[in-house]
Scaffold this active site. Structure first.
Site, mmCIF file in Angstrom:
data_model
loop_
_atom_site.group_PDB
_atom_site.id
_atom_site.type_symbol
_atom_site.label_atom_id
_atom_site.label_comp_id
_atom_site.label_asym_id
_atom_site.label_seq_id
_atom_site.Cartn_x
_atom_site.Cartn_y
_atom_site.Cartn_z
ATOM 1 N N ASP A 89 3.113 -10.482 7.820
ATOM 2 C CA ASP A 89 3.602 -9.484 6.492
ATOM 3 C C ASP A 89 4.750 -9.006 6.939
ATOM 4 O O ASP A 89 5.339 -8.564 5.929
ATOM 5 C CB ASP A 89 2.487 -8.655 6.320
ATOM 6 C CG ASP A 89 2.031 -7.924 7.284
ATOM 7 O OD1 ASP A 89 1.630 -8.122 8.727
ATOM 8 O OD2 ASP A 89 2.378 -6.431 7.428
ATOM 9 N N ASP A 129 -2.531 7.239 1.922
ATOM 10 C CA ASP A 129 -1.858 8.208 0.853
ATOM 11 C C ASP A 129 -0.582 7.522 0.178
ATOM 12 O O ASP A 129 0.006 8.101 -0.735
ATOM 13 C CB ASP A 129 -1.560 9.517 1.418
ATOM 14 C CG ASP A 129 -0.812 9.639 2.404
ATOM 15 O OD1 ASP A 129 0.003 8.563 2.935
ATOM 16 O OD2 ASP A 129 -0.448 10.807 3.045
ATOM 17 N N GLY A 139 0.807 -1.037 0.081
ATOM 18 C CA GLY A 139 -0.204 -0.099 -0.095
ATOM 19 C C GLY A 139 0.809 1.180 0.098
ATOM 20 O O GLY A 139 0.170 2.200 -0.389
ATOM 21 N N ARG A 140 2.095 1.049 0.235
ATOM 22 C CA ARG A 140 2.938 2.318 0.362
ATOM 23 C C ARG A 140 4.421 2.021 -0.095
ATOM 24 O O ARG A 140 5.511 2.743 0.442
ATOM 25 C CB ARG A 140 3.391 2.913 1.791
ATOM 26 C CG ARG A 140 3.482 1.940 2.864
ATOM 27 C CD ARG A 140 3.130 2.333 4.348
ATOM 28 N NE ARG A 140 3.402 1.455 5.141
ATOM 29 C CZ ARG A 140 2.945 1.336 6.293
ATOM 30 N NH1 ARG A 140 2.053 2.231 6.752
ATOM 31 N NH2 ARG A 140 3.272 0.383 7.277
#
Length: 489
Positions: free
Chosen positions: A248, A121, A88-89
């Protein structure tokens, strides 16, 4: 080609990853390039520091040969399973093969949104980038299998976390970013074909001697168990507390990954933890070996369909593999502990001697790192690289223990210089202390990276004490202590 990219993981295609467009930032600026690592990878460090290189490091430009992707994975986070996490980043730019034919991932961390970002973000504040650069490079110098930091850049943008903070991007290097959670992702979807593809890929990339195994999935499980047992032993011996040992964050290659809420223990206490979100102490120092075995059991569960078509038989085979974790961990830990104590190996009542030492350190509230460095100085006073021990004042319980250790040393063969050499190698004078990292972050947020650069350089040679850097070897004063760290990105 400035970076000799190869893209074996991206070539696996969907469903293992999604093709990812880069997310440009406003005004990237270089903080630091890891020249020696770049050279090892066959990358010109001067090019990395050029305007074109900085744009690649920030995600503003896609380098020739790069095929950016974001990887799929799941994971247990603080014991609760999330079936879909993913990068996600982070964006995997591709892989490079060094002069030793070892393959490495190049990944941008904090470079913006991906298909896996959900509501985030995808950006990173400056603080976590500086922390990971300092600590991961220190771990590499300490001989711990770890991801590395190739470069750090600022973005010229601000990100909102606890407040408005400057943004940054880390270029992370790893033997691969494949995780226990990667296997869990496909197991949760009952995608046996993709699981089998991953098993073959991981064996070929990380454990080539196991490729021809009769049962590849079982061979992979056994190999990962052995790698993680040795890794966690190294953590314990150095007083390193990871802080977020989710599945993870456990790599199949056996390297340390994710330096968010991590820190090195100062005052010795088994229940030491630093993570601001670990309210129950799940990932405290004393729990790390048990959590590693728990995570490996989740890997075993994911691989069961490939271990044996008979579920009961698969479970028994997996249990047999998992039963090897504890003896492998203890073997690695005891070997390292012997070196820390200046002994060739632990024998007889040596574990009792060690346990008594830890009890003394806990009661004295002694600094873990300097206490062992004090012992290293004591074994051969005035030897090369002594002096760090002078920064340590032994407490009453340690003073009572010292004659027992001295008596044991008399029975140990070998010259004092040789014993001290082993002890220096096992007991660093310098570690990345939490308060110094915090100060480097705070100064970095004002544009001053002097302490950051000084820490990176000093920690390249942590065993050799230099009095001019004594301030970097000292534990935090009461008013300097940083007891909680954050994921940040």
């Amino acid at each position: 080609m400035p970076i000799p990219f190869d893209n074996s993981f991206a070539a696996l295609g969907s469903p293992f990853s999604t093709v990812q467009e880069t997310d440009p930032v406003k005004a990237p600026s270089l903080i630091r390039v890891n020249d020696s690592l770049a050279t090892q990878l066959g990358i010109d460090p001067q090019w990395l520091g050029s305007q074109e290189g900085i744009e690649v490091l920030a995600g503003n430009r896609v380098a020739e040969g790069s095929n950016p992707v974001a990887a799929a994975y799941a994971g247990h986070q603080f014991g609760h399973f999330n079936p879909q996490l993913g990068d996600g980043r982070a964006v995997l730019l591709g892989e490079v093969v060094d002069q030793h034919q070892h393959r490495y991932d190049l990944q941008l961390k904090g470079s913006g949104r991906t298909d896996w970002s959900r509501g985030g973000d995808g950006r990173s504040p400056l603080g976590p980038v500086l922390r990971e650069y300092i600590v991961s490079e220190a771990m590499a110098s300490l001989g711990v299998p770890t991801t590395r930091a190739l470069a750090a850049v600022t973005t010229g943008e601000r990100v909102m976390r606890d407040g408005v903070e400057p943004g940054a991007v880390l270029t992370r290097v790893a033997s691969s970013h494949l995780r226990v959670g990667t296997m869990q992702y496909f197991a949760a979807r009952e995608d046996r074909q993709s699981l089998a593809t991953l098993v073959s890929y991981v064996l070929e990339r990380h454990y080539p001697d196991k490729v021809a195994a009769e049962k590849p999935a079982l061979a992979l499980l056994e190999a990962v168990i052995a790698a993680q047992a040795k890794l966690i032993a190294r953590w314990q011996l150095l007083g390193f507390v990871h802080g977020v040992m989710n599945t993870d964050n456990m790599l199949l290659c056996g390297e340390t990954v994710d330096y968010g809420p991590c820190a090195f223990m100062e005052e010795f206490h088994p229940e030491t933890l630093f993570s601001s979100i670990d309210q129950q102490g799940r990932y405290a120092y004393c729990n790390q070996p048990g959590i590693a075995q728990w995570n490996l059991a989740r890997l075993a569960e994911a691989l069961l369909p490939l271990i044996n078509d008979d579920t009961d038989a698969a479970v028994e085979e997996a249990k047999g593999a998992l039963s090897r974790f504890t003896p492998l961990f203890e073997e690695a830990y005891q070997k390292g502990l012997a070196n820390k104590l200046g002994l060739g190996e632990l024998a007889g009542t040596d574990m009792t001697l060690a346990d008594d030492l830890f009890a003394a350190l806990q009661e004295d509230q002694a600094d873990f790192t300097l206490a062992f460095r004090f012992l290293a100085d004591e074994i051969n006073p005035g030897g090369a690289h002594t002096g760090a021990g002078a920064l340590f004042k032994p407490g009453q319980k340690l003073l009572e223990w010292l004659p027992l250790w001295a008596q044991r040393q008399q029975a140990e063969a070998g010259k004092a210089e040789e014993k001290q050499g082993r002890m220096f190698a096992a007991n660093p004078a310098f570690i990345p202390r939490n308060h110094l990292i915090q100060r480097a972050i705070e100064e970095g947020e004002t544009g001053n990276y002097e302490l950051f650069h000084r820490l990176v350089v000093r920690l390249e040679n942590p065993a050799h004490y230099a009095a001019m850097d004594s301030d970097l070897a000292l534990p935090a004063k009461p008013q300097e202590r940083v007891m909680r760290t954050f994921c940040g990105t």
